[in-house]
Design a protein around this motif. Structure first.
Motif, PDB file in Angstrom:
ATOM      1  N   ALA A   1      -6.705 -60.531  10.567  1.00 36.76           N
ATOM      2  CA  ALA A   1      -7.427 -60.443  11.833  1.00 36.76           C
ATOM      3  C   ALA A   1      -7.507 -61.798  12.514  1.00 36.76           C
ATOM      4  O   ALA A   1      -7.462 -61.888  13.750  1.00 36.76           O
ATOM      5  N   ALA A   2      -7.611 -62.875  11.730  1.00 37.10           N
ATOM      6  CA  ALA A   2      -7.729 -64.206  12.318  1.00 37.10           C
ATOM      7  C   ALA A   2      -6.485 -64.599  13.094  1.00 37.10           C
ATOM      8  O   ALA A   2      -6.554 -65.421  14.013  1.00 37.10           O
ATOM      9  N   ALA A   3      -5.352 -64.007  12.731  1.00 37.91           N
ATOM     10  CA  ALA A   3      -4.098 -64.287  13.447  1.00 37.91           C
ATOM     11  C   ALA A   3      -3.854 -63.290  14.576  1.00 37.91           C
ATOM     12  O   ALA A   3      -2.763 -63.279  15.164  1.00 37.91           O
ATOM     13  N   GLY A   4      -4.836 -62.453  14.841  1.00 38.61           N
ATOM     14  CA  GLY A   4      -4.711 -61.496  15.935  1.00 38.61           C
ATOM     15  C   GLY A   4      -4.061 -60.190  15.555  1.00 38.61           C
ATOM     16  O   GLY A   4      -3.785 -59.361  16.434  1.00 38.61           O
ATOM     17  N   GLU A   5      -3.814 -59.974  14.253  1.00 40.53           N
ATOM     18  CA  GLU A   5      -3.197 -58.718  13.836  1.00 40.53           C
ATOM     19  C   GLU A   5      -4.201 -57.569  13.880  1.00 40.53           C
ATOM     20  O   GLU A   5      -5.404 -57.771  13.653  1.00 40.53           O
ATOM     21  N   THR A   6      -3.718 -56.382  14.141  1.00 38.06           N
ATOM     22  CA  THR A   6      -4.564 -55.187  14.126  1.00 38.06           C
ATOM     23  C   THR A   6      -3.898 -54.128  13.260  1.00 38.06           C
ATOM     24  O   THR A   6      -2.666 -54.002  13.254  1.00 38.06           O
ATOM     25  N   PRO A   7      -4.688 -53.332  12.533  1.00 44.86           N
ATOM     26  CA  PRO A   7      -4.115 -52.323  11.636  1.00 44.86           C
ATOM     27  C   PRO A   7      -3.380 -51.239  12.401  1.00 44.86           C
ATOM     28  O   PRO A   7      -3.776 -50.850  13.505  1.00 44.86           O
ATOM     29  N   SER A   8      -2.315 -50.744  11.790  1.00 49.19           N
ATOM     30  CA  SER A   8      -1.590 -49.607  12.338  1.00 49.19           C
ATOM     31  C   SER A   8      -2.065 -48.303  11.715  1.00 49.19           C
ATOM     32  O   SER A   8      -1.622 -47.229  12.109  1.00 49.19           O
ATOM     33  N   TRP A   9      -2.981 -48.389  10.742  1.00 59.03           N
ATOM     34  CA  TRP A   9      -3.491 -47.216  10.037  1.00 59.03           C
ATOM     35  C   TRP A   9      -4.873 -46.847  10.599  1.00 59.03           C
ATOM     36  O   TRP A   9      -5.504 -47.613  11.324  1.00 59.03           O
ATOM     37  N   GLY A  10      -5.347 -45.672  10.240  1.00 58.47           N
ATOM     38  CA  GLY A  10      -6.594 -45.160  10.773  1.00 58.47           C
ATOM     39  C   GLY A  10      -7.819 -45.869  10.241  1.00 58.47           C
ATOM     40  O   GLY A  10      -7.792 -46.490   9.163  1.00 58.47           O
ATOM     41  N   ALA A  11      -8.921 -45.753  10.963  1.00 60.57           N
ATOM     42  CA  ALA A  11     -10.165 -46.414  10.584  1.00 60.57           C
ATOM     43  C   ALA A  11     -10.738 -45.855   9.284  1.00 60.57           C
ATOM     44  O   ALA A  11     -11.559 -46.519   8.633  1.00 60.57           O
ATOM     45  N   ASP A  12     -10.335 -44.648   8.896  1.00 58.61           N
ATOM     46  CA  ASP A  12     -10.838 -44.059   7.665  1.00 58.61           C
ATOM     47  C   ASP A  12      -9.956 -44.400   6.465  1.00 58.61           C
ATOM     48  O   ASP A  12     -10.182 -43.912   5.362  1.00 58.61           O
ATOM     49  N   GLN A  13      -8.944 -45.235   6.683  1.00 57.64           N
ATOM     50  CA  GLN A  13      -8.052 -45.673   5.609  1.00 57.64           C
ATOM     51  C   GLN A  13      -8.440 -47.081   5.174  1.00 57.64           C
ATOM     52  O   GLN A  13      -8.889 -47.894   5.983  1.00 57.64           O
ATOM     53  N   ARG A  14      -8.259 -47.359   3.872  1.00 60.79           N
ATOM     54  CA  ARG A  14      -8.541 -48.699   3.368  1.00 60.79           C
ATOM     55  C   ARG A  14      -7.276 -49.278   2.762  1.00 60.79           C
ATOM     56  O   ARG A  14      -6.874 -48.935   1.647  1.00 60.79           O
ATOM     57  N   TYR A  15      -6.631 -50.158   3.508  1.00 64.53           N
ATOM     58  CA  TYR A  15      -5.475 -50.891   3.001  1.00 64.53           C
ATOM     59  C   TYR A  15      -5.999 -52.181   2.391  1.00 64.53           C
ATOM     60  O   TYR A  15      -6.496 -53.070   3.107  1.00 64.53           O
ATOM     61  N   ALA A  16      -5.881 -52.302   1.070  1.00 64.95           N
ATOM     62  CA  ALA A  16      -6.431 -53.457   0.356  1.00 64.95           C
ATOM     63  C   ALA A  16      -5.756 -53.545  -0.994  1.00 64.95           C
ATOM     64  O   ALA A  16      -5.549 -52.532  -1.661  1.00 64.95           O
ATOM     65  N   LEU A  17      -5.423 -54.758  -1.418  1.00 68.12           N
ATOM     66  CA  LEU A  17      -4.821 -54.927  -2.733  1.00 68.12           C
ATOM     67  C   LEU A  17      -5.867 -54.713  -3.815  1.00 68.12           C
ATOM     68  O   LEU A  17      -6.894 -55.393  -3.832  1.00 68.12           O
ATOM     69  N   HIS A  18      -5.593 -53.773  -4.714  1.00 65.70           N
ATOM     70  CA  HIS A  18      -6.448 -53.691  -5.898  1.00 65.70           C
ATOM     71  C   HIS A  18      -5.990 -54.729  -6.913  1.00 65.70           C
ATOM     72  O   HIS A  18      -6.761 -55.597  -7.300  1.00 65.70           O
ATOM     73  N   HIS A  19      -4.738 -54.670  -7.334  1.00 64.64           N
ATOM     74  CA  HIS A  19      -4.173 -55.750  -8.144  1.00 64.64           C
ATOM     75  C   HIS A  19      -2.697 -55.464  -8.360  1.00 64.64           C
ATOM     76  O   HIS A  19      -2.189 -54.397  -8.004  1.00 64.64           O
ATOM     77  N   GLY A  20      -2.026 -56.449  -8.949  1.00 67.02           N
ATOM     78  CA  GLY A  20      -0.613 -56.301  -9.246  1.00 67.02           C
ATOM     79  C   GLY A  20      -0.273 -56.942 -10.572  1.00 67.02           C
ATOM     80  O   GLY A  20      -0.914 -57.917 -10.983  1.00 67.02           O
ATOM     81  N   LEU A  21       0.729 -56.400 -11.259  1.00 67.63           N
ATOM     82  CA  LEU A  21       1.235 -56.960 -12.510  1.00 67.63           C
ATOM     83  C   LEU A  21       2.632 -57.525 -12.273  1.00 67.63           C
ATOM     84  O   LEU A  21       3.451 -56.897 -11.601  1.00 67.63           O
TER      85      LEU A  21
END
Length: 406
Positions: free
Chosen positions: A189-209
């Motif tokens: 958001a600080a770079a001016g990006e906006t999500p392409s997904w809906g407000a009821d969606q949560r795009y977030a990293l849980h974790h990675g191996l």
């Protein structure tokens, strides 16, 4: 101990972890277990050299209003996350799972810790803090660290709408430092990006191996992302696969099986009585990491009507095949919340079969501080040692030490 049902798994012992029966991630080494607490705060150290007689020897508290729910151990280091205790901010789970946590700043207390805390555990029963890396934001969520120079974490930092991918240089464990980061387009958001997904969606990293220079990462409603980290300062996306929609999202845990060109991916059930739909554990062919393909799903437990039992029913965590633990390309150990822990055989990757399970009975005491939570098991994490001894945590039921008999 309270046992509801089991198959091909023997109960060795049970403990309330010194009166703190809530648990999440578990690490076991040299006969000592490190159990992160979901609601009690901090983590506990248990002497499990005799797995039939576990003893709680120490509790290390977290700072006020702080989660320390995930941790990683390698040799003499224990890495523990610090983040704001989000379950004190969200009593309604749909708010926590159904939108960007960056929108919650107005709720956040002033006194909490955010970052990575490092302990020396050369004396296994006496963790000694030796380093702390603060982050400006809500904090870290999970870590992947199996030695070497780099740890891979999910982190919420100011300017992003939710958790992103971060690489931390651990060459001096007293002074961890960030060296790289990556986020899905639309998260900065600080770079001016906006999500392409809906407000009821949560795009977030849980974790990675990480395996062989690739991080297999789970982005909740954003699906599966494979990242090239051969240059850890400049992570690059190799591929992005998302089955949400039509399936329900919540992608939570990835287990790469590089010798077979596969990754097992679990979608977390995040609503009571499957209000978010039935969730699945997927087998994905990643022989060509730029073109992952789903090829099968694990069978859904059906010996009871878990969907109407109350609480969450469906996948959560996977045993991580860590160095020094039980490692297998065919046996997968997975927690299924109110359906306990399950063991699957994927010798035939196109037709996974369940071969064992254990389901705790209802908790004797509720540690979940949120109102009106159902009194059912919520099996959270499983660690399996090289001898097949399983350590199963639960949000309320304490620690079960089990043995797979297959």
């Amino acid at each position: 101990m309270n046992v509801q049902k089991q198959r091909n798994i023997e109960v060795l012992s049970h403990t309330d972890q010194g009166g703190r029966a809530d648990g999440l991630q578990i690490m076991v080494t040299d006969g000592y277990a490190y159990v992160a607490h979901m609601f009690s705060g901090g983590f506990s150290v248990l002497d499990v050299r005799d797995p039939r007689n576990p003893k709680t020897v120490r509790h290390v508290p977290a700072p006020p209003n702080t989660w320390s729910i995930h941790l990683q151990q390698h040799e003499d280091l224990l890495l523990v996350i610090n983040a704001v205790d989000l379950f004190k901010l969200y009593t309604d789970e749909s708010e926590y799972y159904g939108g960007n946590i960056g929108d919650s700043y107005h709720r956040i207390p002033k006194n909490y810790a955010a970052g990575l805390r490092v302990y020396d555990i050369s004396k296994r029963d006496e963790p000694r803090e030796i380093g702390f890396m603060p982050v400006e934001g809500l904090g870290l969520h999970r870590i992947w660290y199996v030695g070497g120079r780099y740890a891979y974490v999910s982190a919420h930092v100011d300017g992003y709408i939710d958790y992103i991918f971060m690489v931390i240089d651990m060459s001096d464990p007293t002074k961890p430092v960030e060296v790289g980061r990556w986020a899905l387009p639309g998260m900065n958001a600080a770079a001016g990006e906006t999500p392409s997904w809906g407000a009821d969606q949560r795009y977030a990293l849980h974790h990675g191996l990480e395996a062989n220079g690739i991080v297999y990462s789970a982005w909740r409603d954003g699906g599966l992302v494979l990242l090239d980290v051969k240059d850890p300062t400049k992570p690059e996306m190799l591929s992005h696969l998302n089955w949400n929609p039509p399936f329900g999202g919540g992608t939570h845990s990835c287990l790469p099986l590089p010798n077979r060109g596969l990754v097992v991916v679990a979608d977390e059930a995040v609503a009571d009585e499957c209000a978010d739909g039935v969730k699945y554990t997927w087998v994905v062919d990643v022989r060509d990491p730029r073109h992952p393909v789903t090829i099968s799903t694990f069978p859904t437990p059906d010996e009871d009507d878990y969907a109407t039992l109350g609480g969450h029913f469906g996948p959560h965590n996977l045993h991580e095949n860590r160095p020094g633990s039980f490692q297998s390309d065919t046996l997968i150990f997975a927690t299924y919340q109110n359906a306990g822990v399950r063991v699957f055989d994927i010798s035939n990757q196109f037709r996974p079969e369940e071969v064992a399970y254990f389901v705790p009975g209802p908790p004797e005491k509720m540690f979940d501080t949120r109102p009106n939570r159902p009194k059912v098991a919520h099996s959270a994490d499983v660690f399996v040692d090289p001898n097949g001894v399983m350590y199963l945590s639960d949000w309320n039921c304490g620690l079960y030490i089990l043995e797979y008999k297959g």
